[in-house]
Design a protein around this motif. Structure first.
Motif, PDB file in Angstrom:
ATOM      1  N   GLU A 153       3.830 -15.237  -2.016  1.00 30.62           N
ATOM      2  CA  GLU A 153       3.616 -15.194  -3.468  1.00 30.62           C
ATOM      3  C   GLU A 153       3.736 -13.782  -4.036  1.00 30.62           C
ATOM      4  OE1 GLU A 153       3.110 -17.872  -5.521  1.00 30.62           O
ATOM      5  OE2 GLU A 153       3.549 -19.072  -3.739  1.00 30.62           O
ATOM      6  N   SER A 154       3.475 -12.782  -3.224  1.00 28.58           N
ATOM      7  CA  SER A 154       3.519 -11.394  -3.696  1.00 28.58           C
ATOM      8  C   SER A 154       4.898 -10.763  -3.513  1.00 28.58           C
ATOM      9  CB  SER A 154       2.469 -10.564  -2.958  1.00 28.58           C
ATOM     10  OG  SER A 154       2.750 -10.543  -1.573  1.00 28.58           O
ATOM     11  N   ALA A 155       5.905 -11.562  -3.234  1.00 30.33           N
ATOM     12  CA  ALA A 155       7.245 -11.038  -2.947  1.00 30.33           C
ATOM     13  C   ALA A 155       7.759 -10.098  -4.031  1.00 30.33           C
ATOM     14  CB  ALA A 155       8.231 -12.184  -2.734  1.00 30.33           C
ATOM     15  N   ALA A 156       7.586 -10.472  -5.280  1.00 35.55           N
ATOM     16  CA  ALA A 156       8.091  -9.615  -6.365  1.00 35.55           C
ATOM     17  C   ALA A 156       7.385  -8.262  -6.368  1.00 35.55           C
ATOM     18  CB  ALA A 156       7.928 -10.305  -7.707  1.00 35.55           C
ATOM     19  N   ASP A 157       6.084  -8.264  -6.100  1.00 29.16           N
ATOM     20  CA  ASP A 157       5.333  -7.005  -6.067  1.00 29.16           C
ATOM     21  C   ASP A 157       5.819  -6.095  -4.946  1.00 29.16           C
ATOM     22  OD1 ASP A 157       3.724  -7.872  -8.173  1.00 29.16           O
ATOM     23  OD2 ASP A 157       2.250  -8.757  -6.806  1.00 29.16           O
ATOM     24  N   VAL A 158       6.256  -6.686  -3.856  1.00 27.61           N
ATOM     25  CA  VAL A 158       6.708  -5.908  -2.708  1.00 27.61           C
ATOM     26  C   VAL A 158       8.177  -5.517  -2.859  1.00 27.61           C
ATOM     27  CG1 VAL A 158       7.050  -5.916  -0.209  1.00 27.61           C
ATOM     28  CG2 VAL A 158       5.018  -7.009  -1.193  1.00 27.61           C
ATOM     29  N   ARG A 216      12.546  -1.652  -3.973  1.00 31.01           N
ATOM     30  CA  ARG A 216      13.871  -1.372  -4.543  1.00 31.01           C
ATOM     31  C   ARG A 216      13.812  -0.222  -5.539  1.00 31.01           C
ATOM     32  NH1 ARG A 216      16.257  -7.481  -5.519  1.00 31.01           N
ATOM     33  NH2 ARG A 216      16.556  -7.940  -3.318  1.00 31.01           N
ATOM     34  N   ARG A 217      12.799  -0.210  -6.379  1.00 26.34           N
ATOM     35  CA  ARG A 217      12.678   0.861  -7.379  1.00 26.34           C
ATOM     36  C   ARG A 217      12.362   2.201  -6.735  1.00 26.34           C
ATOM     37  NH1 ARG A 217       9.414  -2.594 -11.877  1.00 26.34           N
ATOM     38  NH2 ARG A 217      11.234  -3.567 -12.808  1.00 26.34           N
ATOM     39  N   GLU A 218      11.404   2.214  -5.829  1.00 21.97           N
ATOM     40  CA  GLU A 218      10.972   3.468  -5.199  1.00 21.97           C
ATOM     41  C   GLU A 218      12.090   4.135  -4.397  1.00 21.97           C
ATOM     42  OE1 GLU A 218       7.939   5.124  -5.183  1.00 21.97           O
ATOM     43  OE2 GLU A 218       7.058   3.702  -6.605  1.00 21.97           O
ATOM     44  N   PHE A 219      12.948   3.318  -3.766  1.00 22.33           N
ATOM     45  CA  PHE A 219      13.957   3.872  -2.856  1.00 22.33           C
ATOM     46  C   PHE A 219      15.389   3.646  -3.338  1.00 22.33           C
ATOM     47  CE2 PHE A 219      10.095   3.265  -0.419  1.00 22.33           C
ATOM     48  CZ  PHE A 219       9.926   4.549   0.069  1.00 22.33           C
ATOM     49  N   ASP A 220      15.545   3.281  -4.596  1.00 29.11           N
ATOM     50  CA  ASP A 220      16.859   3.102  -5.228  1.00 29.11           C
ATOM     51  C   ASP A 220      17.747   2.172  -4.400  1.00 29.11           C
ATOM     52  OD1 ASP A 220      18.710   3.482  -7.269  1.00 29.11           O
ATOM     53  OD2 ASP A 220      19.616   5.218  -6.279  1.00 29.11           O
ATOM     54  N   LEU A 221      17.208   1.007  -4.078  1.00 28.86           N
ATOM     55  CA  LEU A 221      17.935   0.007  -3.298  1.00 28.86           C
ATOM     56  C   LEU A 221      18.519  -1.036  -4.239  1.00 28.86           C
ATOM     57  CD1 LEU A 221      15.215  -0.465  -0.555  1.00 28.86           C
ATOM     58  CD2 LEU A 221      17.260   0.971  -0.447  1.00 28.86           C
ATOM     59  N   PHE A 222      19.598  -1.661  -3.834  1.00 31.30           N
ATOM     60  CA  PHE A 222      20.247  -2.607  -4.731  1.00 31.30           C
ATOM     61  C   PHE A 222      20.736  -3.867  -4.047  1.00 31.30           C
ATOM     62  CE2 PHE A 222      23.314   0.324  -3.053  1.00 31.30           C
ATOM     63  CZ  PHE A 222      24.358  -0.493  -2.674  1.00 31.30           C
ATOM     64  N   ALA A 223      20.600  -3.953  -2.733  1.00 32.91           N
ATOM     65  CA  ALA A 223      21.155  -5.112  -2.035  1.00 32.91           C
ATOM     66  C   ALA A 223      20.114  -5.728  -1.110  1.00 32.91           C
ATOM     67  CB  ALA A 223      22.378  -4.710  -1.223  1.00 32.91           C
ATOM     68  N   ASN A 224      20.149  -7.034  -1.029  1.00 28.64           N
ATOM     69  CA  ASN A 224      19.307  -7.774  -0.101  1.00 28.64           C
ATOM     70  C   ASN A 224      20.263  -8.607   0.741  1.00 28.64           C
ATOM     71  OD1 ASN A 224      17.317  -9.139   1.227  1.00 28.64           O
ATOM     72  ND2 ASN A 224      16.549 -10.226  -0.549  1.00 28.64           N
ATOM     73  N   LEU A 225      20.716  -8.032   1.845  1.00 25.25           N
ATOM     74  CA  LEU A 225      21.753  -8.667   2.649  1.00 25.25           C
ATOM     75  C   LEU A 225      21.178  -9.789   3.506  1.00 25.25           C
ATOM     76  CD1 LEU A 225      23.687  -5.517   3.836  1.00 25.25           C
ATOM     77  CD2 LEU A 225      24.170  -6.974   1.885  1.00 25.25           C
ATOM     78  N   ARG A 226      21.855 -10.901   3.487  1.00 24.81           N
ATOM     79  CA  ARG A 226      21.489 -12.049   4.313  1.00 24.81           C
ATOM     80  C   ARG A 226      22.769 -12.578   4.944  1.00 24.81           C
ATOM     81  NH1 ARG A 226      16.746 -14.923   0.827  1.00 24.81           N
ATOM     82  NH2 ARG A 226      15.642 -12.992   0.469  1.00 24.81           N
ATOM     83  N   PRO A 278       0.807  -1.223   0.000  1.00 27.02           N
ATOM     84  CA  PRO A 278       0.000   0.000   0.000  1.00 27.02           C
ATOM     85  C   PRO A 278       0.842   1.276   0.000  1.00 27.02           C
ATOM     86  CG  PRO A 278      -0.600  -1.473   1.820  1.00 27.02           C
ATOM     87  CD  PRO A 278       0.646  -2.016   1.202  1.00 27.02           C
ATOM     88  N   GLU A 279       0.259   2.340  -0.471  1.00 23.64           N
ATOM     89  CA  GLU A 279       0.918   3.648  -0.474  1.00 23.64           C
ATOM     90  C   GLU A 279       1.305   4.067   0.949  1.00 23.64           C
ATOM     91  OE1 GLU A 279       1.940   5.477  -3.089  1.00 23.64           O
ATOM     92  OE2 GLU A 279       1.250   3.793  -4.323  1.00 23.64           O
ATOM     93  N   GLU A 280       0.477   3.707   1.937  1.00 25.18           N
ATOM     94  CA  GLU A 280       0.785   4.060   3.321  1.00 25.18           C
ATOM     95  C   GLU A 280       2.103   3.440   3.762  1.00 25.18           C
ATOM     96  OE1 GLU A 280      -2.187   2.451   2.505  1.00 25.18           O
ATOM     97  OE2 GLU A 280      -3.423   4.253   2.440  1.00 25.18           O
ATOM     98  N   THR A 281       2.366   2.232   3.304  1.00 26.25           N
ATOM     99  CA  THR A 281       3.624   1.572   3.646  1.00 26.25           C
ATOM    100  C   THR A 281       4.794   2.306   3.009  1.00 26.25           C
ATOM    101  OG1 THR A 281       2.559  -0.558   3.948  1.00 26.25           O
ATOM    102  CG2 THR A 281       4.924  -0.594   3.463  1.00 26.25           C
ATOM    103  N   LEU A 282       4.641   2.713   1.762  1.00 23.58           N
ATOM    104  CA  LEU A 282       5.702   3.481   1.099  1.00 23.58           C
ATOM    105  C   LEU A 282       5.968   4.789   1.841  1.00 23.58           C
ATOM    106  CD1 LEU A 282       4.733   2.902  -2.633  1.00 23.58           C
ATOM    107  CD2 LEU A 282       6.650   1.884  -1.393  1.00 23.58           C
ATOM    108  N   GLU A 283       4.920   5.422   2.361  1.00 20.07           N
ATOM    109  CA  GLU A 283       5.094   6.659   3.125  1.00 20.07           C
ATOM    110  C   GLU A 283       5.882   6.403   4.410  1.00 20.07           C
ATOM    111  OE1 GLU A 283       1.250   8.447   3.734  1.00 20.07           O
ATOM    112  OE2 GLU A 283       0.843   8.479   1.571  1.00 20.07           O
ATOM    113  N   VAL A 284       5.538   5.321   5.117  1.00 19.31           N
ATOM    114  CA  VAL A 284       6.246   4.977   6.356  1.00 19.31           C
ATOM    115  C   VAL A 284       7.720   4.712   6.062  1.00 19.31           C
ATOM    116  CG1 VAL A 284       6.469   3.234   8.183  1.00 19.31           C
ATOM    117  CG2 VAL A 284       4.213   4.124   7.573  1.00 19.31           C
TER     118      VAL A 284
END
Length: 101
Positions: free
Chosen positions: A70-75, A80-90, A50-56
């Motif tokens: 199942e919605s992982a790609a949508d999230v 990553r696109r909205e906040f210019d992220l590039f890493a998923n650290l594990r 949701p947009e509210e989550t993007l605001e938070v």
């Protein structure tokens, strides 16, 4: 420090609970701002992120994200696109005597 907390789905909820417990034990001040995303969110609201989550997330200095089903790609891709992220650290750790590939 403001930290967005997105537990997500499945094991993410349990992992997030443990992570917050660890952070609460530190001698630091955090303001945790919970937000919603993932399969359960999609079922309830019609959108996985949701947009509210993007605001938070936009108002936070950091974001903790548990997991999405199942919605992982949508999230994940949208975050990553909205906040210019590039890493998923594990983080991982090899243990002596335990075979690793």
């Amino acid at each position: 420090m403001k930290i967005a907390v997105i537990p997500g789905d499945g094991i993410g909820v349990e992992v997030m609970e443990a992570a917050l417990h660890v952070l609460d034990s530190l001698d630091m001040e955090f303001e945790f701002m919970e937000a919603d995303a993932g399969d359960a969110c999609l079922e309830r609201t019609g959108t996985a992120l949701p947009e509210e989550t993007l605001e938070v997330v936009g108002e936070s200095r950091a974001t903790l994200f548990g997991a999405a089903g199942e919605s992982a790609a949508d999230v994940i891709v949208r975050l990553r696109r909205e906040f210019d992220l590039f890493a998923n650290l594990r983080p991982v750790k090899s243990l002596p005597g335990v075979p690793c590939l």
